[in-house]
Scaffold this motif. Structure first.
Motif, PDB file in Angstrom:
ATOM      1  N   ARG A  66      -5.011   9.541   2.983  1.00 20.11           N
ATOM      2  CA  ARG A  66      -6.471   8.086   2.385  1.00 20.11           C
ATOM      3  C   ARG A  66      -7.388   8.797   1.851  1.00 20.11           C
TER       4      ARG A  66
ATOM      5  N   ALA B 293      -0.069   4.200   2.602  1.00 18.10           N
ATOM      6  CA  ALA B 293       0.340   3.161   2.305  1.00 18.10           C
ATOM      7  C   ALA B 293       0.964   2.565   0.950  1.00 18.10           C
TER       8      ALA B 293
ATOM      9  N   VAL C  76      -2.863   1.615  11.651  1.00 21.54           N
ATOM     10  CA  VAL C  76      -4.536   0.666  11.520  1.00 21.54           C
ATOM     11  C   VAL C  76      -5.108   1.504  12.670  1.00 21.54           C
TER      12      VAL C  76
ATOM     13  N   ARG D  86      -0.417  -3.490   5.867  1.00 16.12           N
ATOM     14  CA  ARG D  86      -0.445  -3.370   4.177  1.00 16.12           C
ATOM     15  C   ARG D  86      -2.008  -3.394   4.384  1.00 16.12           C
ATOM     16  N   THR D  87      -2.165  -2.580   3.178  1.00 14.21           N
ATOM     17  CA  THR D  87      -3.601  -2.257   2.584  1.00 14.21           C
ATOM     18  C   THR D  87      -3.322  -3.145   0.671  1.00 14.21           C
TER      19      THR D  87
ATOM     20  N   ASP E 153      -3.375  -0.712  -1.119  1.00 10.83           N
ATOM     21  CA  ASP E 153      -2.762   0.085  -1.825  1.00 10.83           C
ATOM     22  C   ASP E 153      -0.805  -0.207  -1.484  1.00 10.83           C
ATOM     23  N   SER E 154      -0.266  -1.129  -1.312  1.00 12.09           N
ATOM     24  CA  SER E 154       0.553  -1.252  -1.160  1.00 12.09           C
ATOM     25  C   SER E 154       1.346  -2.218  -2.349  1.00 12.09           C
TER      26      SER E 154
END
Length: 409
Positions: free
Chosen positions: A281, A288, A296, A341-342, A344-345
């Motif tokens: 990331r 994601a 997380v 999720r973020t 970017d999902s």
């Protein structure tokens, strides 16, 4: 366990920092995988006059494995007695050739027993010949297994893994596992799904991280497989593996992630070592975007496992069919490490079940699913120990439903 500021290696909690004690017999295979009808090289170090070696397939056995330093399986050959001589010495290994027969693709262990009763196990994957391949591949997380290997390779009293010391930046792939040769957390994270496959008479192709490196591109991989399952803790991946699986999905391939904290760290392969570099990331490639969720946190040794709460029975009735679960139902006890999720999902990522605030306010585990216009379908469990419970109700039916959907191209 991902390396964040609050990780065990940085904060001193959770994982062990010392090495596991050496035993009087150790063993490993020179390669992580082999083809049938070939010879494998079993590397052994032992204080013994005589060794008894036998190969077992993990999964079909009816006997449950109850400890972390042993593994049961179905014997696939007769015990072989090897007369042994020589003193035990650090890194003094001798090669024993083993003939591998035309057994089904799967995870196998050689059990090495000395005349005094000491035992070591050595895992390897038997992959399928090209003519025998099925349309489903199950990936064993061999990079992560070695990252979590607390063996003291050089005898300095410290385990040779970055989980023991931040000064360690590489780990060997060609070495025995501590704990009598059984990969760390194998029983709780990996074995349940392997047994589910065998006991439901499914016969996918088993592969390792090494084997994925042999595929030149994701489009070719999608011509070989409709579904790739990452059944365990697939934390450490190379640039090639990350690109390959992304291209596979973009070519319409289906993915299932039955653990958590996947595709988190970039590693570089040089010979039989992997070198830890950086979080994906932080390199502009959040996991994601591929998986639907990303890491997380971990339980810090204080947050207990808790049940999922179903909230996607209406949007994904196919997954919960025949399980007796409905929105609001609770099942299992999960946690340890979690994903969510973020931004970017992928658009349309659905939440199927959650464990709200399992690691404190705002740290919720999410089980997710998404589909792309090209037909690709991706499932993510969101907890690290989900796949390990594959034989328990209602998870076994959830997996049957998931399998039926994802094997469809």
């Amino acid at each position: 366990m991902a390396l964040l500021a609050s990780s065990p290696s940085a904060a001193g909690g959770g994982a062990r920092s010392g090495s596991s004690p050496r035993t009087t017999v150790e063993a490993y295979f020179a390669k992580r995988s082999y083809l049938p009808d070939t010879r494998a090289s079993l590397e052994v170090s032992a204080t013994a006059r005589r060794l008894t070696i036998q190969v077992f397939r993990a999964g079909p056995e009816t006997r449950r494995t109850r400890g972390d330093r042993t593994v049961h399986g179905l014997p696939v050959d007769d015990p072989r007695v090897v007369h042994w001589s020589g003193r035990y010495s650090l890194e003094r290994f001798r090669s024993i050739p083993l003939a591998l027969r035309y057994w089904p693709s799967g995870l196998y262990f050689a059990r090495v027993m000395t005349n005094s009763g000491a035992v070591a196990f050595a895992p390897f994957v038997l992959r399928a010949r090209q003519a025998d391949r099925t349309r489903v591949a199950v990936v064993m997380p061999t990079n992560s297994w070695q990252a979590y290997n607390f063996r003291d390779d050089d005898g300095d009293g410290m385990a040779d893994t970055w989980y023991a010391s931040d000064s360690v930046t590489s780990v060997r792939l060609d070495r025995p596992f501590a704990n009598h040769g059984v990969p760390y957390h194998f029983r709780t994270y990996d074995l349940g799904f392997i047994r589910w496959l065998a006991h439901t008479h499914k016969q996918p192709d088993f592969v390792t991280d090494d084997d994925l490196e042999r595929f030149t591109g994701g489009a070719r991989l999608a011509k070989t497989y409709d579904l790739i399952v990452f059944s365990g803790h697939e934390e450490y991946v190379t640039p090639h593996e990350y690109a390959l699986i992304t291209e596979f999905r973009d070519a319409g391939g289906n993915l299932a992630f039955l653990s958590a904290d996947n595709f988190f760290y970039r590693v570089i392969r040089r010979g039989d070592r992997i070198y830890r570099e950086s979080r994906w990331r932080d390199l502009g490639r959040p996991e994601a975007r591929l998986i639907g969720v990303q890491y997380v946190g971990w339980n810090q040794g204080i947050w207990p496992n808790r049940p999922y709460i179903v909230n996607g029975a209406g949007t994904a009735p196919w997954l919960f069919h025949g399980t007796g679960l409905h929105n609001g139902s609770r099942f299992g006890k999960y946690g340890v490490e979690i994903d969510a999720r973020t931004p970017d999902s992928p658009l349309g990522t659905e939440v199927l079940a959650t464990i709200p605030d399992v690691f404190g306010p705002g740290k919720t585990a999410e089980m997710t699913y998404y589909a792309l216009p090209n037909g690709a379908k991706v499932f993510a469990a969101g907890t690290i120990n989900f796949g390990g419970t594959a034989q328990l109700p209602p998870v076994r039916q959830l997996l049957e439903n998931l399998w039926a959907r994802l094997i469809q191209p």
